[in-house]
Design a protein around this motif. Structure first.
Motif, PDB file in Angstrom:
ATOM      1  N   HIS A  93       0.823  -1.206   0.000  1.00  0.00           N
ATOM      2  CA  HIS A  93       0.000   0.000   0.000  1.00  0.00           C
ATOM      3  C   HIS A  93       0.859   1.259   0.000  1.00  0.00           C
ATOM      4  CE1 HIS A  93      -3.548   2.389   0.758  1.00  0.00           C
ATOM      5  NE2 HIS A  93      -2.913   2.981   1.765  1.00  0.00           N
ATOM      6  N   GLY A  94       0.395   2.284  -0.684  1.00  0.00           N
ATOM      7  CA  GLY A  94       1.056   3.589  -0.647  1.00  0.00           C
ATOM      8  C   GLY A  94       2.355   3.673  -1.417  1.00  0.00           C
ATOM      9  N   GLY A  95       2.558   2.782  -2.377  1.00  0.00           N
ATOM     10  CA  GLY A  95       3.773   2.828  -3.180  1.00  0.00           C
ATOM     11  C   GLY A  95       4.963   2.117  -2.559  1.00  0.00           C
ATOM     12  N   TYR A  96       4.758   1.478  -1.414  1.00  0.00           N
ATOM     13  CA  TYR A  96       5.841   0.733  -0.765  1.00  0.00           C
ATOM     14  C   TYR A  96       5.991  -0.631  -1.430  1.00  0.00           C
ATOM     15  CZ  TYR A  96       6.533   4.108   2.945  1.00  0.00           C
ATOM     16  OH  TYR A  96       6.858   5.238   3.640  1.00  0.00           O
ATOM     17  N   TRP A  97       7.152  -1.243  -1.240  1.00  0.00           N
ATOM     18  CA  TRP A  97       7.460  -2.536  -1.844  1.00  0.00           C
ATOM     19  C   TRP A  97       8.114  -3.450  -0.814  1.00  0.00           C
ATOM     20  CZ3 TRP A  97       6.379  -3.681  -6.933  1.00  0.00           C
ATOM     21  CH2 TRP A  97       5.991  -2.609  -7.729  1.00  0.00           C
ATOM     22  N   TYR A  98       7.745  -4.725  -0.847  1.00  0.00           N
ATOM     23  CA  TYR A  98       8.423  -5.765  -0.079  1.00  0.00           C
ATOM     24  C   TYR A  98       9.321  -6.501  -1.069  1.00  0.00           C
ATOM     25  CZ  TYR A  98       4.566  -4.970   3.184  1.00  0.00           C
ATOM     26  OH  TYR A  98       3.663  -4.402   4.030  1.00  0.00           O
ATOM     27  N   LEU A  99      10.616  -6.538  -0.789  1.00  0.00           N
ATOM     28  CA  LEU A  99      11.566  -7.146  -1.716  1.00  0.00           C
ATOM     29  C   LEU A  99      12.472  -8.130  -1.000  1.00  0.00           C
ATOM     30  CD1 LEU A  99      12.872  -3.913  -3.510  1.00  0.00           C
ATOM     31  CD2 LEU A  99      11.020  -5.392  -4.253  1.00  0.00           C
ATOM     32  N   THR A 100      12.884  -9.152  -1.734  1.00  0.00           N
ATOM     33  CA  THR A 100      13.970 -10.016  -1.300  1.00  0.00           C
ATOM     34  C   THR A 100      15.111  -9.773  -2.274  1.00  0.00           C
ATOM     35  OG1 THR A 100      12.463 -11.686  -0.420  1.00  0.00           O
ATOM     36  CG2 THR A 100      14.733 -12.388  -0.861  1.00  0.00           C
ATOM     37  N   VAL A 101      16.236  -9.325  -1.732  1.00  0.00           N
ATOM     38  CA  VAL A 101      17.407  -9.002  -2.536  1.00  0.00           C
ATOM     39  C   VAL A 101      18.473 -10.059  -2.287  1.00  0.00           C
ATOM     40  CG1 VAL A 101      19.186  -7.273  -3.009  1.00  0.00           C
ATOM     41  CG2 VAL A 101      16.891  -6.535  -2.284  1.00  0.00           C
ATOM     42  N   VAL A 102      18.995 -10.651  -3.366  1.00  0.00           N
ATOM     43  CA  VAL A 102      20.105 -11.604  -3.277  1.00  0.00           C
ATOM     44  C   VAL A 102      21.353 -10.869  -3.742  1.00  0.00           C
ATOM     45  CG1 VAL A 102      21.045 -13.792  -4.093  1.00  0.00           C
ATOM     46  CG2 VAL A 102      18.577 -13.557  -3.737  1.00  0.00           C
ATOM     47  N   PHE A 103      22.327 -10.748  -2.841  1.00  0.00           N
ATOM     48  CA  PHE A 103      23.570 -10.050  -3.151  1.00  0.00           C
ATOM     49  C   PHE A 103      24.465 -10.914  -4.028  1.00  0.00           C
ATOM     50  CE2 PHE A 103      22.666  -8.402   1.287  1.00  0.00           C
ATOM     51  CZ  PHE A 103      22.115  -7.204   0.855  1.00  0.00           C
ATOM     52  N   ASP A 104      25.192 -10.287  -4.946  1.00  0.00           N
ATOM     53  CA  ASP A 104      26.176 -11.020  -5.747  1.00  0.00           C
ATOM     54  C   ASP A 104      27.286 -11.562  -4.853  1.00  0.00           C
ATOM     55  OD1 ASP A 104      24.755 -10.421  -8.039  1.00  0.00           O
ATOM     56  OD2 ASP A 104      26.031  -8.733  -8.603  1.00  0.00           O
ATOM     57  N   GLU A 105      27.699 -10.753  -3.896  1.00  0.00           N
ATOM     58  CA  GLU A 105      28.702 -11.176  -2.919  1.00  0.00           C
ATOM     59  C   GLU A 105      28.154 -10.854  -1.536  1.00  0.00           C
ATOM     60  OE1 GLU A 105      32.737 -10.249  -3.619  1.00  0.00           O
ATOM     61  OE2 GLU A 105      32.486 -10.280  -5.793  1.00  0.00           O
ATOM     62  N   ALA A 106      28.317 -11.775  -0.616  1.00  0.00           N
ATOM     63  CA  ALA A 106      27.777 -11.601   0.734  1.00  0.00           C
ATOM     64  C   ALA A 106      28.263 -10.297   1.355  1.00  0.00           C
ATOM     65  CB  ALA A 106      28.170 -12.777   1.616  1.00  0.00           C
ATOM     66  N   VAL A 107      27.371  -9.669   2.119  1.00  0.00           N
ATOM     67  CA  VAL A 107      27.658  -8.396   2.778  1.00  0.00           C
ATOM     68  C   VAL A 107      27.849  -8.646   4.268  1.00  0.00           C
ATOM     69  CG1 VAL A 107      26.709  -6.126   3.351  1.00  0.00           C
ATOM     70  CG2 VAL A 107      26.337  -7.083   1.067  1.00  0.00           C
ATOM     71  N   ASP A 108      28.923  -8.101   4.825  1.00  0.00           N
ATOM     72  CA  ASP A 108      29.168  -8.197   6.258  1.00  0.00           C
ATOM     73  C   ASP A 108      28.273  -7.181   6.952  1.00  0.00           C
ATOM     74  OD1 ASP A 108      30.092  -8.523   8.823  1.00  0.00           O
ATOM     75  OD2 ASP A 108      32.198  -8.110   8.342  1.00  0.00           O
ATOM     76  N   VAL A 109      27.343  -7.653   7.762  1.00  0.00           N
ATOM     77  CA  VAL A 109      26.366  -6.765   8.393  1.00  0.00           C
ATOM     78  C   VAL A 109      26.801  -6.303   9.779  1.00  0.00           C
ATOM     79  CG1 VAL A 109      24.454  -7.718   7.070  1.00  0.00           C
ATOM     80  CG2 VAL A 109      24.979  -8.681   9.314  1.00  0.00           C
ATOM     81  N   VAL A 110      27.996  -6.690  10.188  1.00  0.00           N
ATOM     82  CA  VAL A 110      28.518  -6.288  11.493  1.00  0.00           C
ATOM     83  C   VAL A 110      29.652  -5.300  11.276  1.00  0.00           C
ATOM     84  CG1 VAL A 110      29.656  -7.087  13.592  1.00  0.00           C
ATOM     85  CG2 VAL A 110      27.888  -8.488  12.529  1.00  0.00           C
ATOM     86  N   ASP A 111      29.600  -4.215  12.011  1.00  0.00           N
ATOM     87  CA  ASP A 111      30.641  -3.198  11.910  1.00  0.00           C
ATOM     88  C   ASP A 111      31.588  -3.353  13.093  1.00  0.00           C
ATOM     89  OD1 ASP A 111      31.961  -1.088  10.760  1.00  0.00           O
ATOM     90  OD2 ASP A 111      30.678   0.449  11.664  1.00  0.00           O
ATOM     91  N   SER A 112      32.306  -4.479  13.078  1.00  0.00           N
ATOM     92  CA  SER A 112      33.222  -4.773  14.186  1.00  0.00           C
ATOM     93  C   SER A 112      34.444  -5.488  13.636  1.00  0.00           C
ATOM     94  CB  SER A 112      32.522  -5.678  15.200  1.00  0.00           C
ATOM     95  OG  SER A 112      33.440  -6.181  16.143  1.00  0.00           O
ATOM     96  N   GLU A 113      35.564  -5.252  14.259  1.00  0.00           N
ATOM     97  CA  GLU A 113      36.776  -5.968  13.855  1.00  0.00           C
ATOM     98  C   GLU A 113      36.901  -7.291  14.592  1.00  0.00           C
ATOM     99  OE1 GLU A 113      40.311  -3.711  13.476  1.00  0.00           O
ATOM    100  OE2 GLU A 113      39.241  -1.952  12.744  1.00  0.00           O
ATOM    101  N   ALA A 114      36.094  -7.492  15.638  1.00  0.00           N
ATOM    102  CA  ALA A 114      36.177  -8.707  16.455  1.00  0.00           C
ATOM    103  C   ALA A 114      35.525  -9.912  15.779  1.00  0.00           C
ATOM    104  CB  ALA A 114      35.525  -8.461  17.813  1.00  0.00           C
ATOM    105  N   PHE A 115      34.481  -9.674  14.996  1.00  0.00           N
ATOM    106  CA  PHE A 115      33.816 -10.781  14.307  1.00  0.00           C
ATOM    107  C   PHE A 115      33.037 -10.247  13.111  1.00  0.00           C
ATOM    108  CE2 PHE A 115      30.629  -9.205  17.187  1.00  0.00           C
ATOM    109  CZ  PHE A 115      29.417  -9.412  16.550  1.00  0.00           C
ATOM    110  N   SER A 116      32.552 -11.178  12.289  1.00  0.00           N
ATOM    111  CA  SER A 116      31.780 -10.832  11.103  1.00  0.00           C
ATOM    112  C   SER A 116      30.516 -11.666  11.032  1.00  0.00           C
ATOM    113  CB  SER A 116      32.594 -11.088   9.823  1.00  0.00           C
ATOM    114  OG  SER A 116      33.701 -10.230   9.765  1.00  0.00           O
ATOM    115  N   SER A 117      29.547 -11.166  10.326  1.00  0.00           N
ATOM    116  CA  SER A 117      28.324 -11.911  10.040  1.00  0.00           C
ATOM    117  C   SER A 117      27.899 -11.527   8.625  1.00  0.00           C
ATOM    118  CB  SER A 117      27.225 -11.566  11.049  1.00  0.00           C
ATOM    119  OG  SER A 117      26.054 -12.287  10.732  1.00  0.00           O
ATOM    120  N   PHE A 118      28.012 -12.490   7.719  1.00  0.00           N
ATOM    121  CA  PHE A 118      27.741 -12.211   6.312  1.00  0.00           C
ATOM    122  C   PHE A 118      26.316 -12.610   5.934  1.00  0.00           C
ATOM    123  CE2 PHE A 118      32.311 -12.297   6.506  1.00  0.00           C
ATOM    124  CZ  PHE A 118      32.670 -11.275   5.649  1.00  0.00           C
ATOM    125  N   ARG A 119      25.705 -11.784   5.128  1.00  0.00           N
ATOM    126  CA  ARG A 119      24.370 -12.081   4.588  1.00  0.00           C
ATOM    127  C   ARG A 119      24.458 -12.131   3.072  1.00  0.00           C
ATOM    128  NH1 ARG A 119      20.312  -9.252   8.196  1.00  0.00           N
ATOM    129  NH2 ARG A 119      20.597 -10.425  10.110  1.00  0.00           N
TER     130      ARG A 119
END
Length: 148
Positions: A93-119
């Protein structure tokens, strides 16, 4: 007659043409055949528009824009540049969209040098400008998306 729409949602151009076709068929059954042009003009008046061209323009401007399954996209996710493909798309509704995006290369969603979590894939809700309402703690939208 004015260009004032009576508040009724305007269907797609194809749906309007189907309505005109059904009107022609009904009129022919009543032994009062009408042309396709007459049927289109009658449909326009039914929706509160002065003529078919005005209604058709309104229907086209209401058409969903943008996203489709398989579309190549790029942008930023949690501040990281990415490119990818749309796996699932649903208009909301209202011009909004629900999307599933598949990245070409996994993205690290954690901004830490101690560990990573890729999506590799995420689900997001985008506004008409292709930006999420959700933001990180520093105010950056989770995703900014554009077609490539």
């Amino acid at each position: 007659m004015s260009n004032f729409n009576n508040g009724t949602a305007v269907p797609t151009p194809d749906a309007l043409k189907s309505q005109a076709k059904r009107l022609r068929s009904a009129m022919a059954e009543k032994q009062t055949p009408i042309s396709q042009g007459m049927a289109l003009e009658a449909i326009a008046r039914q929706y509160g528009y002065r003529d078919w061209n005005t209604l058709s323009a309104a229907a086209k401007s209401n058409a969903p824009r943008g996203w489709h399954v398989g579309q190549r996209v790029s942008g930023r996710y949690l501040g990281h540049l990415f490119s990818g493909t749309l796996k699932a798309v649903r208009a909301a509704h209202g011009g909004y969209w629900y999307l599933t995006v598949v990245f070409d290369e996994a993205v690290d969603v954690v901004d830490s040098e101690a560990f990573s979590s890729f999506r590799k894939q995420v689900n997001v809700t985008l506004n008409p400008e292709g930006v999420t309402h959700a933001k990180t703690s520093n105010g950056i939208p989770h995703m900014e998306l554009r077609a490539t």
